[in-house]
Motif scaffolding. Structure first.
Motif, PDB file in Angstrom:
ATOM      1  N   LYS A  51      -4.742  11.937   8.319  1.00  0.00           N
ATOM      2  CA  LYS A  51      -6.058  11.561   8.079  1.00  0.00           C
ATOM      3  C   LYS A  51      -7.012  11.731   9.692  1.00  0.00           C
ATOM      4  N   TYR A  83      -8.056   1.945   8.248  1.00  0.00           N
ATOM      5  CA  TYR A  83      -6.931   1.268   7.600  1.00  0.00           C
ATOM      6  C   TYR A  83      -6.237   0.263   8.607  1.00  0.00           C
ATOM      7  N   ARG A 121       0.735  -1.077   0.059  1.00  0.00           N
ATOM      8  CA  ARG A 121       0.148   0.027   0.052  1.00  0.00           C
ATOM      9  C   ARG A 121       0.792   1.428   0.210  1.00  0.00           C
ATOM     10  N   GLU A 122       1.935   1.246   0.739  1.00  0.00           N
ATOM     11  CA  GLU A 122       2.818   2.385   0.913  1.00  0.00           C
ATOM     12  C   GLU A 122       4.131   2.662   0.152  1.00  0.00           C
ATOM     13  N   GLN A 171       2.646   6.368   5.856  1.00  0.00           N
ATOM     14  CA  GLN A 171       2.407   7.732   5.508  1.00  0.00           C
ATOM     15  C   GLN A 171       1.070   8.000   4.946  1.00  0.00           C
ATOM     16  N   SER A 172       0.312   7.336   4.410  1.00  0.00           N
ATOM     17  CA  SER A 172      -0.838   7.728   3.607  1.00  0.00           C
ATOM     18  C   SER A 172      -1.957   8.132   4.724  1.00  0.00           C
TER      19      SER A 172
END
Length: 198
Positions: free
Chosen positions: A114, A122, A102-103, A109-110
């Motif tokens: 948020k 997540y 994913r990263e 980090q994503s």
């Protein structure tokens, strides 16, 4: 699930535990490090997890090397007699590999900026990550309103008639979070963990 009609149960228990235990707050860790620690602590004690994490990090360059190592090598490092050693290592590597996909690296980090609901979603969506681990990362790394609950704690809380013995970790956490304020969640976690570890 027990209803929340008697919220004094968990508060009474926490007050009792507060007189009995004086645990230190766990050090804050970045989310992926906390995921590793949480996975080692799930269904084990904090002391076991800290020792296992030290053994791993003394032998490996970093968490990325942990991700690409062979399961049997990692089991050997934490000890084959570690609770659920093979399952826990397989789960840990699966989660780390999913984060890498994913990263494009071993950092979350994503979701760093948020909202809390997106961060928890997540964490809950990572394969092989028990609710205990997702809650621990949420609480300790993102400062979210969470309580790590595993089967050991469910059994103890059921003995105190706070939750039903057949509650899932997610159900137990949800019930307790309705009774424990966000500002008190970290202290509640350290007390419940000390109790389970005793």
């Amino acid at each position: 699930m027990k209803s929340d009609s008697n919220p004094a149960n968990i508060k009474t228990l926490l007050n009792k535990l507060d007189r009995q235990y004086k645990p230190d707050d766990p050090p804050a860790s970045e989310p992926v490090t906390q995921l590793v620690i949480g996975m080692l602590q799930w269904q084990a004690t904090r002391k076991q997890a800290e020792q296992a994490f030290s053994r791993l990090m003394n032998e490996l360059v970093d968490i990325n090397e942990l991700r690409v190592s062979q399961d049997h090598e990692l089991v050997q490092l934490i000890g084959s007699n570690y609770p659920l050693a093979e399952e826990r290592i397989a789960r840990l590597r699966e989660a780390l590999n999913e984060i890498f996909v994913r990263e494009h690296g071993v950092a979350m980090q994503s979701i760093a900026s948020k909202g809390k609901k997106e961060q928890r979603a997540y964490l809950d969506s990572l394969p092989a990550v028990p609710p205990y681990v997702a809650a621990q990362v949420m609480l300790l790394s993102f400062g979210g309103h969470a309580l790590p609950i595993d089967a050991r704690l469910i059994a103890l809380l059921a003995e105190e008639s706070i939750i039903d013995a057949d509650a899932t970790p997610s159900q137990a956490e949800g019930s307790l979070l309705r009774q424990v304020k966000a500002a008190d969640a970290l202290h509640a976690h350290t007390l419940l963990q000390a109790w389970a570890d005793d």
